[in-house]
Structure formats: structure tokens, C-alpha cells
Write an enzyme that holds these catalytic residues in place. Sequence first.
Site, PDB file in Angstrom:
ATOM      1  N   PHE A   1     -15.141   9.315  -2.876  1.00 38.81           N
ATOM      2  CA  PHE A   1     -16.176  10.188  -2.333  1.00 38.81           C
ATOM      3  C   PHE A   1     -15.964  10.383  -0.845  1.00 38.81           C
ATOM      4  O   PHE A   1     -16.733  10.889  -0.142  1.00 38.81           O
ATOM      5  CB  PHE A   1     -17.570   9.629  -2.616  1.00 38.81           C
ATOM      6  CG  PHE A   1     -17.785   9.331  -4.097  1.00 38.81           C
ATOM      7  CD1 PHE A   1     -17.318  10.220  -5.063  1.00 38.81           C
ATOM      8  CD2 PHE A   1     -18.416   8.182  -4.500  1.00 38.81           C
ATOM      9  CE1 PHE A   1     -17.502   9.949  -6.410  1.00 38.81           C
ATOM     10  CE2 PHE A   1     -18.608   7.905  -5.851  1.00 38.81           C
ATOM     11  CZ  PHE A   1     -18.144   8.783  -6.799  1.00 38.81           C
TER      12      PHE A   1
ATOM     13  N   TRP B   1     -23.036  15.273  -2.926  1.00 42.48           N
ATOM     14  CA  TRP B   1     -22.305  14.483  -1.926  1.00 42.48           C
ATOM     15  C   TRP B   1     -21.261  13.601  -2.619  1.00 42.48           C
ATOM     16  O   TRP B   1     -20.168  13.388  -2.106  1.00 42.48           O
ATOM     17  CB  TRP B   1     -23.291  13.626  -1.135  1.00 42.48           C
ATOM     18  CG  TRP B   1     -22.628  12.733  -0.127  1.00 42.48           C
ATOM     19  CD1 TRP B   1     -22.347  13.032   1.167  1.00 42.48           C
ATOM     20  CD2 TRP B   1     -22.147  11.394  -0.328  1.00 42.48           C
ATOM     21  NE1 TRP B   1     -21.729  11.981   1.784  1.00 42.48           N
ATOM     22  CE2 TRP B   1     -21.586  10.959   0.886  1.00 42.48           C
ATOM     23  CE3 TRP B   1     -22.139  10.526  -1.418  1.00 42.48           C
ATOM     24  CZ2 TRP B   1     -21.030   9.691   1.052  1.00 42.48           C
ATOM     25  CZ3 TRP B   1     -21.574   9.274  -1.264  1.00 42.48           C
ATOM     26  CH2 TRP B   1     -21.031   8.870  -0.041  1.00 42.48           C
ATOM     27  N   HIS B   2     -21.640  13.109  -3.817  1.00 49.26           N
ATOM     28  CA  HIS B   2     -20.731  12.191  -4.507  1.00 49.26           C
ATOM     29  C   HIS B   2     -19.474  12.879  -5.003  1.00 49.26           C
ATOM     30  O   HIS B   2     -18.426  12.250  -5.141  1.00 49.26           O
ATOM     31  CB  HIS B   2     -21.443  11.511  -5.682  1.00 49.26           C
ATOM     32  CG  HIS B   2     -22.358  10.423  -5.239  1.00 49.26           C
ATOM     33  ND1 HIS B   2     -23.659  10.654  -4.885  1.00 49.26           N
ATOM     34  CD2 HIS B   2     -22.148   9.103  -5.049  1.00 49.26           C
ATOM     35  CE1 HIS B   2     -24.216   9.517  -4.520  1.00 49.26           C
ATOM     36  NE2 HIS B   2     -23.319   8.555  -4.599  1.00 49.26           N
ATOM     37  N   GLY B   3     -19.576  14.138  -5.288  1.00 45.53           N
ATOM     38  CA  GLY B   3     -18.362  14.805  -5.751  1.00 45.53           C
ATOM     39  C   GLY B   3     -18.634  16.205  -6.227  1.00 45.53           C
ATOM     40  O   GLY B   3     -19.775  16.564  -6.563  1.00 45.53           O
TER      41      GLY B   3
ATOM     42  N   SER C   1     -27.709  14.789  -2.900  1.00 43.37           N
ATOM     43  CA  SER C   1     -27.180  13.441  -3.085  1.00 43.37           C
ATOM     44  C   SER C   1     -26.122  13.434  -4.184  1.00 43.37           C
ATOM     45  O   SER C   1     -25.057  12.830  -4.043  1.00 43.37           O
ATOM     46  CB  SER C   1     -28.329  12.498  -3.436  1.00 43.37           C
ATOM     47  OG  SER C   1     -27.829  11.226  -3.663  1.00 43.37           O
TER      48      SER C   1
END
Lengths: 479, 302
Positions: A479, A325-327, A322
Site C-alpha cells: 500500500f 487508500w489501501h489499493g 480509507s
Amino acid sequence: MLFNTLMYALFVPVVFVVYWYVLGKSSKAQNIFLLLCSYYFYSCWDVRFLGLLLFSTALDYVSALQMQNSKSEHIRKIWFWTSIGINISFLGIFKYYNFFAVSMQSALQVLGLDIDLYVLEIILPVGISFYTFHGLSYVIDVYKKRLVPEQDPIAYALFVSYFPLLVAGPIERATHLLPQLKKNRTFSYQQAVNGLYQIVWGLFKKIVIADQCALYANAIFNNAPQESGSTLFMGALFFAFQIYGDFSGYSDIALGTSKLFGIELLQNFSFPYFSRDIAEFWRRWHISLSSWFKDYVYIPLGGSAGSRFLKIRNVCIIFLLSGFWHGANWTFIVWGLLHALYFVPLLLAQKNRKHIEIVAFSNTWPSGKEVCQMGTTFLMTTLAWIFFRANSLSAAIDYISGIFSISLFTIPSVRPTNVLVLILFCITVEWFGRRNAFALENFNLQGNRVVRWFFVSFILILIFVFSSPVEQQFIYFQF
Amino acid sequence: MRRFILHSVLFLATFFVVDKMFYFFLHHAPTLEYDTRLEQILEGKMNKEVLILGSSRGANNILAGQIESKTRHSTYNLSYPGSDVRFHYFVLKSVLKYNKKPKMVVLTIDNPHEFVNEKTLNFRFDRLYPLAKYNYITQELIRQKEKNVLSWFFCLARLNRSNFSLSKVAIPLDGKIDAWGSMPFYNRKASFIGKQNPIHQYNSALENTEKITAFKALQQLCFKNKIQIVYVFPPSYGAFDKQFYKRFLKMVPAHDVMVYDTLNTIYQKEASFHDESHLQQKAAQVFTNEISTFIQNKNYLK
């Protein structure tokens, strides 16, 4: 074309009128029109990446059909892994390649090897993380035979590219959205009014809360070494409300817009700052991403079944993913791991599903215990947001150590009364609307129109007053 | 759906009416300002023969009243502290639109910051916000993307947050404007420690094209309207940037440029200055006298 611009305010009514008045009798024609509008919307960002979106759509559509038509399990697997591999490769190249290259280079330097790895100079295509996840879930569902592949290429392309959710979600599921795109849609007054309410409330959260908090959060984070502990604490609070207003505001505008076209999208936020523990927070924050990871990663890994070690491993993997995924930055990874650290004790004590219903569901006000629980959860998430916001791990650690200093007990140098009042107003409205899908859902719909219009006018006045002449980007677009 | 459209239109119409109540703030905002010079321009009350344009160096160092009494030509100081050449051009354009054209413009030059980006010299949008009731101002704000086209329809879109105040804007300690628009200093700035600015090598590659364009447009405007420009370099306790001066002379006729008397000892005394770039009133009188003499010697106003 940003949601908070005049251009979008003109775009939506035009699409709305053509969609219902001109094409209202044919869902196919409506779908074609929405698809064209979606591609136009995406082209307004950067027309160069439209090809990537079209290719990704075509790949998943063909792969799913081939998996369905193929009698050999081996061929099915080939199509499945081809689709998954190409989708993840795109994401990897555009979003993560540079991170891995730089991290690898640093690691090799520690070992005394000075290798100059090639770094790509490319910009991240808008919405790639979102539409890739749409495609992945679709292909996985078809491969697992949970879903019959869609034959209609227009409906499928619209599922991937539908403009309200194209650039920053919510991450839709084919099982939820495709059936809505296939059936004839009838106009519902209540749904459309709720759509407008949701758009207005989303704009309020973005323009009035997020953008105002951003002014102070940015100033404090950019000047962190010079600020007192109490000011740094205020900065973290402002960022907590900035990111909530920004992303939940965006989601509200997306869901509200979609309601105008008779299409319901997945709820993405459900008053997360009223959560009593971290497990509840994650059931209420970015719901479409959390449930995506739960369904496509956590459960296949074994979920909460199995040994204690497996449970902890699965939770760590899910939060790590998680964060990632954001960066592509260590700060996001630590942010994810910190949440895993918060979550694991609840899981081990089997208290992770203790708070399912919204707080004080049958009461007007929360109990003292609930206030303490909500406050603690909020402070824990705020602490984690510091990693999310900071430019580097060392900056985040310095920021936190700055907070926990003796100057925490001084009067903060930044304390804008008007912003604090607006935050309080937002919290109050959300509190009284917490039993709904969004704060203003069905707001006084059967009641006095004067009250309703007065309230909405008041919100619009605030939006006008606080709107900035400069276009303010949404955080999640990166993102 | 007809009901939805009808209610939406009715709501918008109601909101449109509600919005008009905010005209009160729009109308009231100019009355709260202590600096009414721009509003006087828009009202056509700026009919002077000599106008002084510039930043704080023009506002504080040049005493328009003194030029008026010496040259016997009506003079007014339209210099705005913190403003750049883009704003000076806007001020002159506005004067010509609503007033009689002046005979002469005294343009104060910020050596060496006239054309480069300098955080203290900007287009003073804050001077325009209180005057948003004037369409001309709103048009400029839209043109410069400070407001959007909704400003033509909604008062709320025209208003700035600062316009919601009902109390008068307090006059800053050093911001008192005299009857001729000048803002002379009568004291020394507490933070002025008398140090000289370090000499930088002027780099024309760093020039802002917008500022250059505005400067040329200002010259063109004066040329078209047969207005004489005098380019004035005011004294500075910091170093005089000769590189910039040389560069500047390539853009203007050298005989219209007036540099302060660098040999005058008054400009070498720390006590003459409020801070590095601004004179105190007595030294400003001396400098203004130099300008008046320059204008008279050149017979510009004959």
C-alpha cells in the site's frame, strides 16, 4: 531490507551504537546520521525511487517555507495547491492511474466504445502512500497556520524519511515528531527495554501468527470453490489474524525500533479485536490513518455536525477513501463501504463514542455481554476482511455465499491445532496487556528478572522455530 | 546506557546457553528416521563399488542386491523417491567427501522430466533437515538459502519444526528399504488405472538451467574421479519420449546409455507395473538383470 530479516537485526544495533556512543552529544549529528541511515534503508528496497522521495521532501519543505514567507494570500494558495497537487499526482500516477484507466475502459465498453487506454507498466514505489501523507499533513498544517514551518531541512527530511516508519507507517504528524527531532535526546533504560519488548512481540505476531495463518488463509482462499462452508469460515478467521499479526506486528517493530533511539512514534494499534463495536474498532485499528482522515478530511467536511444526510455522507466518504487508500481495487472500496454500513447506525443512534476505554478495564475478565459484543464485532470485521483479501468482488461474493451454505455445519478440513494454540496464546497475552500501549509494555520490569527473561526467551524460541527461510513480505508494503 | 548494554549482552548470553539445550533435538532427530542412507554416507559407511542414483524410478525399479550378486561387486542403491538431478549430484558429492570413491555410478534418467521443472521431482530438503547436526548438511542448507547464517551459532536456527518430534517416523506402506537401499514394490497402486501417458513434444526451452548445471557437474565429478557412469532409462507404462532421448544423447556418450528392452513383453503388461513409472518386484528383477548384463558386457568393472 525487511524488519523480519537478519540484515535488519544487524543494521539496528550498528545504528544504535553509533547513534548513542559516537554521536550522543549532538542531536543535529544524530539527525544527520539517522537521515543517512534512512536513505540507505530505503535504497535497499529500490534505489530508483530515492529520487522521488527526495523530490517530495524538498517540494513540501520549500512550499511550507514559501507559504510562511509570503504576504499574499494568493501566493500562499499557489504554493499550497502546487504542493498538494504534485503529491497527489505522484500517488495518482503510481498507485491509481491503471485502476482508473481499466475502469474507464470497461465503462466505455459497456457504452459500446472500444477505446484502448494506455496502461502504465510501473511498480509502486515502496511507502509512497505513507510518506505522501506525511508531507500532505505537514503542508496542510502550515497552510492552516497550525504549525510553524520547519527551518532545519535535516529535521524535516528525517520527519518524512525516518526509517522505522518510512515504508509502512505509522503515519506521523509533524506536530508530534518534529519537536522530538529538534530536542536533545537522552537515553532511557526503560524506554529502550520497552523498545526491545515491542520488537520481540512484533516479530512474534509477524512470524509466528501472521506467517503461519497466511499458509492456511492462502491455501483456503486460493482453493475456495472446492472448500466447505466451515473451511471457508476458518480461512476468513486465519486471514483476520494474519492481517492483524502482520500489520500490528510491523507497527510494533517500527515503534520498538524508534524507542531505541529515544523517539516515540504514534500508536497504530490498540488491541482492535477486543472492540465492542465498529466505532471502537476504528479507534483501535490503524489509528494513525484513521486519525489522519478524521483530521484532514472528516472534520473539514463537517464531521458529525449537521443534518443526518451530511453525517451519513461524511462517514461514507471517509470509509470510501480509507478503502481506496489501501489499493486501487473495487474490493478495497467495498471493504470500506461495508465498514461505513456498520458505522452509520452507531452514529445515527449517537452510540459511536460509547466504548472509549478498553474493555473490562477494571476487571480481569469480560462480562458475558462484553464477550458477545466483542465476538459480534470480530465476526463483522472478519466478514469485511473477505473483500479485502479476495482478488475480485465476484470471488469475495462467492466466498461469502460458500460460507453461508449447509456445509458450514460440517467439520472443517483445515484445522491446524498448533496454529490455533498459538493464536490463543497471542490473544491471552494481549488480553492481559490490554491496558498498555502494547501487550508487553513494562512487562514485569520491576519484578523477577528470571521470570522476565524466561518469558522473552520462550517468545524468541517460538520465533526461531516458526521463522521461514524465505523472506515473508509485510502485507502493508503493497500500500 | 551501560546498564542496558550489559543486560542485553547478559540476556543474549543466557539465551545462547538455553539454546544449547535444543541440541538434544538436533542429536536425536537422525535416530528417528527409517531411511538412514544419507547419514551412513556422512558417517563414511558407504564404501561400495557400484552406486545407483536416481529418483523413485531408480529406488523401486533397480534391485542393488541382484546387481551385487551377479557382478560380484558391492552395490548400493542411493536413489531417493521424488528427488531430481540436483539432489543426485549432492548425494554423489557427499559420498566422495566421506567415503571411498565408487567404481561406477548407475544414474537413472527420468524420461522426459530429467531437466524440466516437475513438481514431483525436487531437491529433497526433507532428507537433510533431520541431519542438521552435521555441519556439512547445515552448510548445504545455508548455501541453498533454506537456513541462514544464524544456524552456525544457534541450535534453534538449525532445527526444523519437524525435528521437535520424539516419535519414530512411520515407514510408508511402499517405502520399505531393503539391505541394499532398494525399495521394490510388491503390489499394484490402487489408483493405477493402466492408462498411458499422453505423448508431449519435448521442449528443451523449458529446461531448468540449475538441473542442467547439476547434471554436467555430476558428469564432471565422475570424470575427475575416474568413475564410470551408466545412464539408465527404466521402463515406463507411459510413452517413451524419443525427443527427450535424442536430446539426452547430445549430452552423453551413446555407448554408456542403457535403455530397457522395449520389445520385452513383460514391460507391456499392466500387471508388471505398480503404476505408470514403477515396476513391481518381479519385473524389476528382469530390468535389473538387463542392467547387470549391460555392465558385464561392457566390462566396466574390470
